[in-house]
Design a protein around this motif. Structure first.
Motif, PDB file in Angstrom:
ATOM      1  N   PHE A   1      57.240  37.053  40.556  1.00 31.61           N
ATOM      2  CA  PHE A   1      56.545  37.480  39.354  1.00 31.61           C
ATOM      3  C   PHE A   1      57.180  36.913  38.089  1.00 31.61           C
ATOM      4  O   PHE A   1      56.510  36.681  37.098  1.00 31.61           O
ATOM      5  CB  PHE A   1      56.472  39.011  39.294  1.00 31.61           C
ATOM      6  CG  PHE A   1      55.508  39.568  40.298  1.00 31.61           C
ATOM      7  CD1 PHE A   1      54.154  39.632  40.035  1.00 31.61           C
ATOM      8  CD2 PHE A   1      55.957  40.007  41.533  1.00 31.61           C
ATOM      9  CE1 PHE A   1      53.261  40.121  40.972  1.00 31.61           C
ATOM     10  CE2 PHE A   1      55.077  40.499  42.474  1.00 31.61           C
ATOM     11  CZ  PHE A   1      53.719  40.554  42.194  1.00 31.61           C
ATOM     12  N   GLU A   2      58.476  36.647  38.128  1.00 30.62           N
ATOM     13  CA  GLU A   2      59.155  36.110  36.948  1.00 30.62           C
ATOM     14  C   GLU A   2      58.710  34.685  36.635  1.00 30.62           C
ATOM     15  O   GLU A   2      58.816  34.234  35.501  1.00 30.62           O
ATOM     16  CB  GLU A   2      60.684  36.160  37.131  1.00 30.62           C
ATOM     17  CG  GLU A   2      61.214  35.287  38.256  1.00 30.62           C
ATOM     18  CD  GLU A   2      60.993  35.843  39.657  1.00 30.62           C
ATOM     19  OE1 GLU A   2      61.090  35.056  40.600  1.00 30.62           O
ATOM     20  OE2 GLU A   2      60.722  37.047  39.806  1.00 30.62           O
ATOM     21  N   ALA A   3      58.178  33.967  37.615  1.00 26.15           N
ATOM     22  CA  ALA A   3      57.767  32.570  37.417  1.00 26.15           C
ATOM     23  C   ALA A   3      56.292  32.430  37.037  1.00 26.15           C
ATOM     24  O   ALA A   3      55.823  31.314  36.851  1.00 26.15           O
ATOM     25  CB  ALA A   3      58.061  31.767  38.678  1.00 26.15           C
ATOM     26  N   LEU A   4      55.566  33.531  36.931  1.00 25.45           N
ATOM     27  CA  LEU A   4      54.145  33.462  36.603  1.00 25.45           C
ATOM     28  C   LEU A   4      53.938  32.979  35.171  1.00 25.45           C
ATOM     29  O   LEU A   4      54.809  33.140  34.318  1.00 25.45           O
ATOM     30  CB  LEU A   4      53.492  34.834  36.757  1.00 25.45           C
ATOM     31  CG  LEU A   4      53.397  35.396  38.167  1.00 25.45           C
ATOM     32  CD1 LEU A   4      52.853  36.819  38.114  1.00 25.45           C
ATOM     33  CD2 LEU A   4      52.535  34.514  39.044  1.00 25.45           C
ATOM     34  N   THR A   5      52.761  32.440  34.924  1.00 31.61           N
ATOM     35  CA  THR A   5      52.397  32.063  33.554  1.00 31.61           C
ATOM     36  C   THR A   5      52.283  33.333  32.717  1.00 31.61           C
ATOM     37  O   THR A   5      52.095  34.435  33.262  1.00 31.61           O
ATOM     38  CB  THR A   5      51.040  31.332  33.535  1.00 31.61           C
ATOM     39  OG1 THR A   5      50.024  32.237  33.969  1.00 31.61           O
ATOM     40  CG2 THR A   5      51.066  30.079  34.401  1.00 31.61           C
ATOM     41  N   PRO A   6      52.366  33.206  31.408  1.00 25.86           N
ATOM     42  CA  PRO A   6      52.210  34.404  30.565  1.00 25.86           C
ATOM     43  C   PRO A   6      50.887  35.127  30.820  1.00 25.86           C
ATOM     44  O   PRO A   6      50.854  36.352  30.833  1.00 25.86           O
ATOM     45  CB  PRO A   6      52.269  33.839  29.140  1.00 25.86           C
ATOM     46  CG  PRO A   6      53.100  32.596  29.277  1.00 25.86           C
ATOM     47  CD  PRO A   6      52.733  32.024  30.619  1.00 25.86           C
ATOM     48  N   GLN A   7      49.812  34.378  31.053  1.00 27.10           N
ATOM     49  CA  GLN A   7      48.520  35.016  31.303  1.00 27.10           C
ATOM     50  C   GLN A   7      48.538  35.806  32.610  1.00 27.10           C
ATOM     51  O   GLN A   7      48.003  36.915  32.676  1.00 27.10           O
ATOM     52  CB  GLN A   7      47.411  33.959  31.365  1.00 27.10           C
ATOM     53  CG  GLN A   7      47.198  33.223  30.047  1.00 27.10           C
ATOM     54  CD  GLN A   7      48.129  32.019  29.884  1.00 27.10           C
ATOM     55  OE1 GLN A   7      49.059  31.804  30.648  1.00 27.10           O
ATOM     56  NE2 GLN A   7      47.871  31.238  28.848  1.00 27.10           N
ATOM     57  N   ALA A   8      49.118  35.239  33.645  1.00 26.93           N
ATOM     58  CA  ALA A   8      49.203  35.950  34.930  1.00 26.93           C
ATOM     59  C   ALA A   8      50.098  37.175  34.816  1.00 26.93           C
ATOM     60  O   ALA A   8      49.824  38.202  35.439  1.00 26.93           O
ATOM     61  CB  ALA A   8      49.706  35.008  36.027  1.00 26.93           C
ATOM     62  N   LYS A   9      51.177  37.082  34.035  1.00 33.89           N
ATOM     63  CA  LYS A   9      52.034  38.250  33.822  1.00 33.89           C
ATOM     64  C   LYS A   9      51.272  39.366  33.119  1.00 33.89           C
ATOM     65  O   LYS A   9      51.445  40.546  33.463  1.00 33.89           O
ATOM     66  CB  LYS A   9      53.266  37.863  33.001  1.00 33.89           C
ATOM     67  CG  LYS A   9      54.274  37.066  33.783  1.00 33.89           C
ATOM     68  CD  LYS A   9      55.472  36.697  32.917  1.00 33.89           C
ATOM     69  CE  LYS A   9      56.462  35.869  33.700  1.00 33.89           C
ATOM     70  NZ  LYS A   9      57.607  35.472  32.886  1.00 33.89           N
ATOM     71  N   LEU A  10      50.423  39.018  32.146  1.00 30.58           N
ATOM     72  CA  LEU A  10      49.613  40.022  31.468  1.00 30.58           C
ATOM     73  C   LEU A  10      48.634  40.684  32.440  1.00 30.58           C
ATOM     74  O   LEU A  10      48.458  41.902  32.407  1.00 30.58           O
ATOM     75  CB  LEU A  10      48.848  39.395  30.309  1.00 30.58           C
ATOM     76  CG  LEU A  10      49.665  39.052  29.070  1.00 30.58           C
ATOM     77  CD1 LEU A  10      48.827  38.241  28.086  1.00 30.58           C
ATOM     78  CD2 LEU A  10      50.191  40.322  28.416  1.00 30.58           C
ATOM     79  N   LEU A  11      48.014  39.887  33.302  1.00 30.82           N
ATOM     80  CA  LEU A  11      47.111  40.440  34.300  1.00 30.82           C
ATOM     81  C   LEU A  11      47.858  41.372  35.246  1.00 30.82           C
ATOM     82  O   LEU A  11      47.412  42.487  35.523  1.00 30.82           O
ATOM     83  CB  LEU A  11      46.424  39.325  35.099  1.00 30.82           C
ATOM     84  CG  LEU A  11      45.508  39.780  36.227  1.00 30.82           C
ATOM     85  CD1 LEU A  11      44.386  40.661  35.718  1.00 30.82           C
ATOM     86  CD2 LEU A  11      44.973  38.585  36.990  1.00 30.82           C
ATOM     87  N   ALA A  12      49.020  40.944  35.713  1.00 29.63           N
ATOM     88  CA  ALA A  12      49.812  41.774  36.611  1.00 29.63           C
ATOM     89  C   ALA A  12      50.197  43.086  35.945  1.00 29.63           C
ATOM     90  O   ALA A  12      50.091  44.159  36.549  1.00 29.63           O
ATOM     91  CB  ALA A  12      51.068  41.023  37.061  1.00 29.63           C
ATOM     92  N   ALA A  13      50.609  43.013  34.684  1.00 30.98           N
ATOM     93  CA  ALA A  13      51.001  44.232  33.964  1.00 30.98           C
ATOM     94  C   ALA A  13      49.812  45.176  33.798  1.00 30.98           C
ATOM     95  O   ALA A  13      49.967  46.397  33.856  1.00 30.98           O
ATOM     96  CB  ALA A  13      51.584  43.863  32.596  1.00 30.98           C
ATOM     97  N   ALA A  14      48.615  44.634  33.599  1.00 26.50           N
ATOM     98  CA  ALA A  14      47.435  45.462  33.431  1.00 26.50           C
ATOM     99  C   ALA A  14      47.011  46.116  34.742  1.00 26.50           C
ATOM    100  O   ALA A  14      46.407  47.184  34.730  1.00 26.50           O
ATOM    101  CB  ALA A  14      46.282  44.621  32.878  1.00 26.50           C
ATOM    102  N   LEU A  15      47.344  45.491  35.868  1.00 32.47           N
ATOM    103  CA  LEU A  15      46.894  46.003  37.169  1.00 32.47           C
ATOM    104  C   LEU A  15      47.843  47.034  37.775  1.00 32.47           C
ATOM    105  O   LEU A  15      47.416  47.830  38.610  1.00 32.47           O
ATOM    106  CB  LEU A  15      46.695  44.854  38.145  1.00 32.47           C
ATOM    107  CG  LEU A  15      45.533  43.924  37.847  1.00 32.47           C
ATOM    108  CD1 LEU A  15      45.556  42.719  38.786  1.00 32.47           C
ATOM    109  CD2 LEU A  15      44.209  44.663  37.953  1.00 32.47           C
ATOM    110  N   VAL A  16      49.112  47.012  37.433  1.00 28.01           N
ATOM    111  CA  VAL A  16      50.056  47.941  38.068  1.00 28.01           C
ATOM    112  C   VAL A  16      50.454  49.057  37.131  1.00 28.01           C
ATOM    113  O   VAL A  16      50.197  49.084  35.994  1.00 28.01           O
ATOM    114  CB  VAL A  16      51.324  47.251  38.602  1.00 28.01           C
ATOM    115  CG1 VAL A  16      50.965  46.377  39.771  1.00 28.01           C
ATOM    116  CG2 VAL A  16      52.033  46.477  37.546  1.00 28.01           C
TER     117      VAL A  16
END
Length: 60
Positions: A45-60
């Motif tokens: 998760f630390e290597a994700l793009t900023p957009q993917a990190k935002l999506l991950a944060a919104a989902l969990v």
């Protein structure tokens, strides 16, 4: 030139997340819509793009 690894995320059933535990990290999804024990997975998760990190944060 070295190959570049792609980074991405996926929503998968818990059984698939367990099978892939050696190569993927999983975060349990807890929203009401995730009644099938779905997991959000990525190689790291630390290597994700900023957009993917935002999506991950919104989902969990």
């Amino acid at each position: 030139m070295p190959a570049r690894l792609s980074q991405g995320i996926a929503i998968v059933p818990e059984s698939a997340a367990r099978r892939a535990a050696r190569t993927l990290r999983g975060l349990r999804l807890t929203d009401d819509w995730a009644t099938r024990q779905l997991n959000l997975c990525a190689r790291g998760f630390e290597a994700l793009t900023p957009q993917a990190k935002l999506l991950a944060a919104a989902l969990v």
